[in-house]
Scaffold this motif. Structure first.
Motif, mmCIF file in Angstrom:
data_model
loop_
_atom_site.group_PDB
_atom_site.id
_atom_site.type_symbol
_atom_site.label_atom_id
_atom_site.label_comp_id
_atom_site.label_asym_id
_atom_site.label_seq_id
_atom_site.Cartn_x
_atom_site.Cartn_y
_atom_site.Cartn_z
ATOM 1 N N TYR A 193 -7.546 3.536 1.142
ATOM 2 C CA TYR A 193 -7.893 2.514 0.658
ATOM 3 C C TYR A 193 -6.959 1.857 1.518
ATOM 4 C CZ TYR A 193 -11.780 5.053 -1.734
ATOM 5 O OH TYR A 193 -12.892 5.465 -1.976
ATOM 6 N N THR A 194 -5.737 2.110 1.406
ATOM 7 C CA THR A 194 -4.558 1.279 2.072
ATOM 8 C C THR A 194 -4.840 2.027 4.142
ATOM 9 O OG1 THR A 194 -3.142 1.394 0.880
ATOM 10 C CG2 THR A 194 -2.306 0.738 3.008
ATOM 11 N N ALA B 187 -6.158 8.734 6.548
ATOM 12 C CA ALA B 187 -4.942 8.831 5.653
ATOM 13 C C ALA B 187 -5.138 10.480 5.003
ATOM 14 C CB ALA B 187 -5.069 8.100 4.353
ATOM 15 N N HIS B 188 -5.714 10.983 4.267
ATOM 16 C CA HIS B 188 -6.231 12.444 4.016
ATOM 17 C C HIS B 188 -6.719 13.698 5.152
ATOM 18 C CE1 HIS B 188 -7.026 11.755 -0.301
ATOM 19 N NE2 HIS B 188 -6.695 10.357 -0.103
ATOM 20 N N VAL C 220 4.606 4.863 -3.774
ATOM 21 C CA VAL C 220 4.399 4.576 -4.691
ATOM 22 C C VAL C 220 5.588 4.570 -6.481
ATOM 23 C CG1 VAL C 220 2.180 4.464 -4.338
ATOM 24 C CG2 VAL C 220 2.789 5.901 -6.081
ATOM 25 N N SER D 89 -2.952 6.631 1.462
ATOM 26 C CA SER D 89 -4.062 5.903 0.147
ATOM 27 C C SER D 89 -4.833 6.407 1.330
ATOM 28 C CB SER D 89 -2.802 4.262 0.281
ATOM 29 O OG SER D 89 -4.201 4.174 -0.473
ATOM 30 N N GLY E 58 1.140 -1.176 -0.532
ATOM 31 C CA GLY E 58 0.149 -0.260 0.053
ATOM 32 C C GLY E 58 0.569 0.981 -0.049
ATOM 33 N N MET E 59 0.051 1.984 0.270
ATOM 34 C CA MET E 59 0.593 3.841 0.659
ATOM 35 C C MET E 59 0.395 4.266 1.813
ATOM 36 S SD MET E 59 -0.012 6.532 -2.335
ATOM 37 C CE MET E 59 0.394 7.557 -2.075
#
Length: 383
Positions: free
Chosen positions: A13-14, A207-208, A130, A11, A7-8
């Motif tokens: 969704y990660t 994440a955000h 990524v 991210s 993942g990241m």
């Protein structure tokens, strides 16, 4: 018996999959999705570059945050029941799973990509997850510019334009205030332990909105209890605070839901239901024009979004249009299936609850074909 998460850090969704793995002490290592292992070994098995993905100790590959969590839950890792036994709580949990995954995309994308003076250095560093290893600095910069350009276009596709910036911020501040009020009295969305509701919400909120500099500062200074929830959702140790009235691990009585939760449900109705209805309408119009046989094979989610196009709707006085994503229908189906599987007496209680919070329509919104997932891909199923 160690899992691998590809993942990241940045991210959305990660973050959902990682949160489950951390809070339930799943033994895992995280490998960046730009590395040779992922690109050379995993992507060919899936047939596309997409995250998150896990590799099980036996070598099986599972893609998608929901599928990953369901696999790990089925393997017995959950410390608590992430799918509540009470039917009403289960349907509400799926509501927040859907809203957190997609209803928060506007603020998530706005606060990430429209504050370059504060955010850009942090984002540039995070996107190295990524990128191929060993790139020279100038090559990293070029790839980041290309990738960030695509993300800025995606933000517009989710309804974030200069004309809506102020409105997006007003609505997110209202959501933060409502969530803050709820978390002052309860450690998690449905009470004493995390459920699929929390795992659905944590992606955007961590994440955000809980890492990027501008929204992180906003959260810490205006909604500290939301920030504490983000911390709880990203740590392995269980959280017990005796100041909370509810015993640790106990979920709400479905017949006596707190007003703060009902207020959050009303916000979802006001902020997201009209968009979801517009997407279902657009998808059904598109499906009606398609050859049935052509719909029976797997589709690429990004390409499908392009052909489905955008759906216009009125959002708090602004006319906007957002890209239609079939994956939303997959999550919507989970909510509706939980409702339909409920005994009649309990089903009526759910319908009353959703009527009182302005959400009754969501129980009946359906595409003319189901969205299913087979072999890590989306498929248009039957009616």
């Amino acid at each position: 018996m160690t899992y691998t998460l590809y993942g990241m850090a940045a991210s959305l969704y990660t973050a959902r999959a990682r949160s489950y793995m951390r809070t339930n002490a799943v033994p895992f290592v995280e490998v960046k999705a730009g590395g040779e292992e992922f690109v050379g070994q995993v992507v060919p098995l899936i047939g596309r570059w997409i995250i998150p993905v896990i590799k099980t100790p036996e070598g099986a590959i599972i893609q998608d945050g929901v599928d990953i969590i369901d696999h790990l839950d089925g393997a017995g890792f959950s410390k608590w029941a992430i799918y509540p036994e009470a039917p009403a709580l289960l349907v509400v949990a799926h509501l927040f799973e859907l809203f957190g995954s997609h209803g928060l995309l506007r603020p998530a994308m706005h606060y990430r990509w429209n504050f370059d003076a504060q955010n850009l250095a942090f984002l540039r560093n995070g996107f190295r997850d990524v990128l191929p290893s060993g790139l020279p600095a100038e090559a990293e910069d070029a790839v980041f510019e290309q990738a960030s350009g695509r993300m800025r276009q995606a933000a517009v596709a989710f309804g974030v334009t200069p004309e809506t910036y102020t409105l997006v911020e007003e609505r997110y501040r209202l959501f933060l205030a409502l969530f803050e009020q709820h978390l002052r009295a309860h450690p998690f969305i449905l009470g004493g332990h995390p459920t699929i509701a929390d795992y659905g919400m944590i992606g955007a909120m961590h994440a955000h909105l809980g890492r990027d500099p501008v929204p992180l500062h906003l959260m810490q200074t205006t909604a500290p209890n939301v920030f504490r929830w983000v911390e709880r959702m990203t740590m392995t140790e269980s959280f017990v605070d005796e100041s909370f009235a509810r015993a640790a691990g106990e979920l709400f009585d479905p017949d006596a839901l707190p007003e703060t939760l009902l207020a959050l449900m009303r916000f979802v109705a006001e902020d997201y239901l009209i968009e979801l209805a517009a997407h279902v309408e657009r998808a059904n119009a598109w499906l009606a024009d398609q050859d049935s046989a052509a719909l029976d094979s797997a589709f690429d989610a990004h390409e499908q979004a392009k052909v489905l196009g955008v759906a216009p709707f009125d959002w708090h006085g602004a006319r906007i249009a957002t890209v239609v994503l079939p994956y939303r229908f997959y999550l919507l189906q989970r909510l509706q299936e939980a409702h339909v599987a409920t005994p009649e007496a309990e089903r009526q209680k759910i319908e009353t609850l959703f009527e009182e919070t302005g959400l009754r329509e969501i129980l009946a919104l359906r595409t003319n074909r189901r969205v299913e997932r087979i072999d890590n891909c989306e498929v248009w199923g039957q009616t």
